[in-house]
Design a protein around this motif. Structure first.
Motif, PDB file in Angstrom:
ATOM      1  N   GLU A 106       0.831  -1.219   0.000  1.00 14.59           N
ATOM      2  CA  GLU A 106       0.000   0.000   0.000  1.00 14.59           C
ATOM      3  C   GLU A 106       0.857   1.257   0.000  1.00 14.59           C
ATOM      4  OE1 GLU A 106      -2.696  -0.522   3.310  1.00 14.59           O
ATOM      5  OE2 GLU A 106      -3.663  -2.244   2.335  1.00 14.59           O
ATOM      6  N   ILE A 107       1.983   1.245   0.707  1.00 13.04           N
ATOM      7  CA  ILE A 107       2.919   2.371   0.682  1.00 13.04           C
ATOM      8  C   ILE A 107       3.442   2.565  -0.740  1.00 13.04           C
ATOM      9  CG2 ILE A 107       5.219   3.112   1.431  1.00 13.04           C
ATOM     10  CD1 ILE A 107       4.531   1.768   4.177  1.00 13.04           C
ATOM     11  N   PHE A 108       3.803   1.464  -1.402  1.00  9.82           N
ATOM     12  CA  PHE A 108       4.304   1.546  -2.771  1.00  9.82           C
ATOM     13  C   PHE A 108       3.206   2.025  -3.731  1.00  9.82           C
ATOM     14  CE2 PHE A 108       7.942  -1.763  -2.132  1.00  9.82           C
ATOM     15  CZ  PHE A 108       8.645  -0.833  -1.376  1.00  9.82           C
ATOM     16  N   GLN A 109       1.971   1.584  -3.515  1.00 12.80           N
ATOM     17  CA  GLN A 109       0.864   2.045  -4.355  1.00 12.80           C
ATOM     18  C   GLN A 109       0.648   3.544  -4.178  1.00 12.80           C
ATOM     19  OE1 GLN A 109      -0.934   0.223  -6.766  1.00 12.80           O
ATOM     20  NE2 GLN A 109      -1.404   2.330  -7.320  1.00 12.80           N
ATOM     21  N   ALA A 110       0.804   4.035  -2.963  1.00 18.26           N
ATOM     22  CA  ALA A 110       0.677   5.477  -2.712  1.00 18.26           C
ATOM     23  C   ALA A 110       1.756   6.248  -3.478  1.00 18.26           C
ATOM     24  CB  ALA A 110       0.763   5.760  -1.215  1.00 18.26           C
ATOM     25  N   ARG A 111       2.937   5.676  -3.593  1.00 25.62           N
ATOM     26  CA  ARG A 111       4.018   6.305  -4.370  1.00 25.62           C
ATOM     27  C   ARG A 111       3.627   6.389  -5.843  1.00 25.62           C
ATOM     28  NH1 ARG A 111       8.118   9.804  -5.198  1.00 25.62           N
ATOM     29  NH2 ARG A 111       9.691   8.929  -6.576  1.00 25.62           N
ATOM     30  N   ILE A 112       3.097   5.299  -6.380  1.00 19.73           N
ATOM     31  CA  ILE A 112       2.661   5.302  -7.782  1.00 19.73           C
ATOM     32  C   ILE A 112       1.569   6.343  -7.985  1.00 19.73           C
ATOM     33  CG2 ILE A 112       1.478   3.958  -9.569  1.00 19.73           C
ATOM     34  CD1 ILE A 112       2.911   1.457  -8.431  1.00 19.73           C
ATOM     35  N   ASP A 113       0.575   6.351  -7.105  1.00 15.91           N
ATOM     36  CA  ASP A 113      -0.534   7.297  -7.214  1.00 15.91           C
ATOM     37  C   ASP A 113      -0.043   8.748  -7.150  1.00 15.91           C
ATOM     38  OD1 ASP A 113      -2.187   5.083  -7.339  1.00 15.91           O
ATOM     39  OD2 ASP A 113      -2.878   5.269  -5.259  1.00 15.91           O
TER      40      ASP A 113
END
Length: 162
Positions: A106-113
């Motif tokens: 989820e932290i990595f997805q927040a980076r992508i977003d």
């Protein structure tokens, strides 16, 4: 005769148990060397196609991946393009606790977003980030954004676990 049969069966059972034990009773396959994967992939691009990359270290970790600093890792390879117009980033971690993998994903997805929604300034860079992928394999979580080489980078990463 019964005694001889008992001895033979005991020996066979011990051999079977020893064979099942593997290396010191390990039950999980060791994670691959994440830095070696990164180095091998970058080398496969050739000197003329390898983007300039920099490490995401210490204080930058909390800025780039807020919250990641709260998770214990066995391995961490955090690399981002040194030039903002290049959509290339590898965040590869092996966590101490596989139960934390979803939170790190989820932290990595927040980076992508964040990159898609204004962090990446150029249309081609946003396109690259839209293709970025998060892969979870047990305690290993990866964010891979590799621009035009996205499919190759993901395929090479997944091959580590085949």
């Amino acid at each position: 005769m019964k005694k001889l049969t008992s001895i033979i069966l005991s020996a066979v059972l011990l051999l079977a148990l020893a064979a099942c034990g593997g290396k010191g009773g390990e039950t999980a396959k060791d994670a691959p060397d994440l830095n070696q994967y990164y180095e091998d992939f970058m080398a496969s691009l050739g000197a003329d196609n390898t983007p300039a990359m920099m490490d995401v270290e210490t204080d930058l970790v909390g800025q780039v991946y807020p919250g990641l600093e709260n998770y214990a890792t066995k391995q961490a390879v955090l690399k981002t393009a040194a030039i903002t117009s290049v959509p290339c980033e590898f965040a590869l971690v092996e966590l101490e606790d596989a139960a934390s993998a979803q939170a790190v994903a989820e932290i990595f997805q927040a980076r992508i977003d964040a990159q898609i929604n204004g962090g990446a300034f150029y249309p081609m860079t946003v396109e690259g980030w839209q293709k970025a992928e998060i892969i979870t394999q047990g305690a290993v979580v990866a964010l891979i954004c590799a621009g035009e080489q996205q499919a190759e980078a993901v395929s090479a990463f997944n091959a580590l676990f085949a």
